[in-house]
Design an enzyme around this catalytic site. Structure first.
Site, PDB file in Angstrom:
ATOM      1  N   ALA A 114      -5.859   3.904  -2.079  1.00  0.00           N
ATOM      2  CA  ALA A 114      -4.884   3.528  -3.389  1.00  0.00           C
ATOM      3  C   ALA A 114      -3.980   2.428  -2.793  1.00  0.00           C
ATOM      4  O   ALA A 114      -3.544   1.441  -3.468  1.00  0.00           O
ATOM      5  CB  ALA A 114      -4.001   4.729  -3.798  1.00  0.00           C
ATOM      6  N   TYR A 115      -3.404   2.695  -1.801  1.00  0.00           N
ATOM      7  CA  TYR A 115      -2.805   1.707  -1.113  1.00  0.00           C
ATOM      8  C   TYR A 115      -3.384   0.328  -1.065  1.00  0.00           C
ATOM      9  O   TYR A 115      -2.650  -0.793  -1.294  1.00  0.00           O
ATOM     10  CB  TYR A 115      -2.158   2.350   0.592  1.00  0.00           C
ATOM     11  CG  TYR A 115      -0.955   1.343   0.971  1.00  0.00           C
ATOM     12  CD1 TYR A 115       0.051   1.144   0.563  1.00  0.00           C
ATOM     13  CD2 TYR A 115      -1.442   0.711   2.203  1.00  0.00           C
ATOM     14  CE1 TYR A 115       1.213   0.462   1.058  1.00  0.00           C
ATOM     15  CE2 TYR A 115      -0.636  -0.033   2.900  1.00  0.00           C
ATOM     16  CZ  TYR A 115       0.638  -0.390   2.280  1.00  0.00           C
ATOM     17  OH  TYR A 115       1.812  -1.000   3.128  1.00  0.00           O
ATOM     18  N   ALA A 116      -4.309   0.318  -0.332  1.00  0.00           N
ATOM     19  CA  ALA A 116      -5.027  -0.918  -0.030  1.00  0.00           C
ATOM     20  C   ALA A 116      -5.392  -1.673  -1.470  1.00  0.00           C
ATOM     21  O   ALA A 116      -5.211  -2.964  -1.333  1.00  0.00           O
ATOM     22  CB  ALA A 116      -6.316  -0.656   0.669  1.00  0.00           C
TER      23      ALA A 116
END
Length: 247
Positions: free
Chosen positions: A154-156
């Site tokens: 999700a962050y990437a």
């Protein structure tokens, strides 16, 4: 009262802690007037302002959720009212959520995207409207875009959106004499990074690059200051992976 007398003015969203605070300090040392944008911790923001003024800079803190377009517009308007304009914008405000894709809490994903994607677009839009000729816009990604570590999906993905935004905006600023780049740090020694990590994990990450050390906030601040400066103006439309050579 405006102090516009040739002094360059920088807004650092997410400037109260970590890398952002190091950037505030470095820009202050270089003579910028600085706005410290922050989301919630007024004490940390005040400390960042104190460090900037100790370096001889004019500075103030402004509370603004980067995903709130009215708050961000207010921050830019206050910078213009006090300092006469805006030359440099850096957005470091971000949120981290780690989980395997199969186990993701979608409410957490929505919150992550609100800050990391919507927030980046809100700040970039206001910067594109207001930054003066010869200015600079720098957004922040992560070297995890490219390493694809487990649980960072999700962050990437959110930071991949930031990279696409920065490259597109660089082209849309044609004729404005404003450079736009993204910085993608690797593991960097901040309080937030160390949180929840064992010494063993930290040592492994430090050895993941050929320079065999953790990045320091000052390392990223030097790069950010260069890209924001007239000397770095020719660098445009790039994603700079500042990670010591981590693959």
């Amino acid at each position: 009262m405006s102090i516009d007398n040739g002094i360059r003015v920088a807004i650092v969203a997410g400037g109260s802690r970590g890398i952002g605070r190091a950037i505030v300090r470095r820009l202050a040392e270089q003579g910028y007037a600085v706005v410290v944008g922050y989301a919630g911790n007024a004490d940390e923001a005040a400390a960042a302002v104190k460090e900037a003024t100790a370096a001889g800079a004019a500075a103030f803190a402004y509370r603004a959720d980067v995903a709130d377009e009215s708050a961000v517009a207010g921050m830019f308007a206050e910078a213009e009212a006090r300092f006469g304009g805006v030359d440099v914008v850096l957005n470091l405000a971000g949120r981290l959520y780690l989980a395997p894709v199969a186990e993701m809490d979608l409410d957490e994903v929505d919150a992550l995207h609100r800050t990391n994607i919507r927030g980046a677009f809100v700040v970039a839009r206001e910067a594109a409207r207001r930054v003066r000729r010869g200015g600079s816009i720098t957004l922040f990604s992560t070297s995890v875009v490219g390493t694809y570590h487990l649980t960072y999906g999700a962050y990437a993905a959110s930071k991949g959106a930031v990279e696409a935004l920065s490259k597109t905006l660089a082209r849309e600023m044609r004729g404005r004499d404003v450079n736009v780049n993204a910085i993608a740090p690797g593991p960097t020694a901040t309080e937030l990074f160390f949180e929840g990590k064992s010494d063993e994990v930290i040592d492994q990450l430090a050895l993941a690059n050929p320079l065999e050390r953790m990045g320091e906030p000052r390392d990223i601040a030097e790069l950010a200051a260069f890209l924001s400066s007239p000397e770095g103006h020719w660098v445009n439309g790039q994603v700079v992976r500042a990670n010591g050579g981590m693959i």
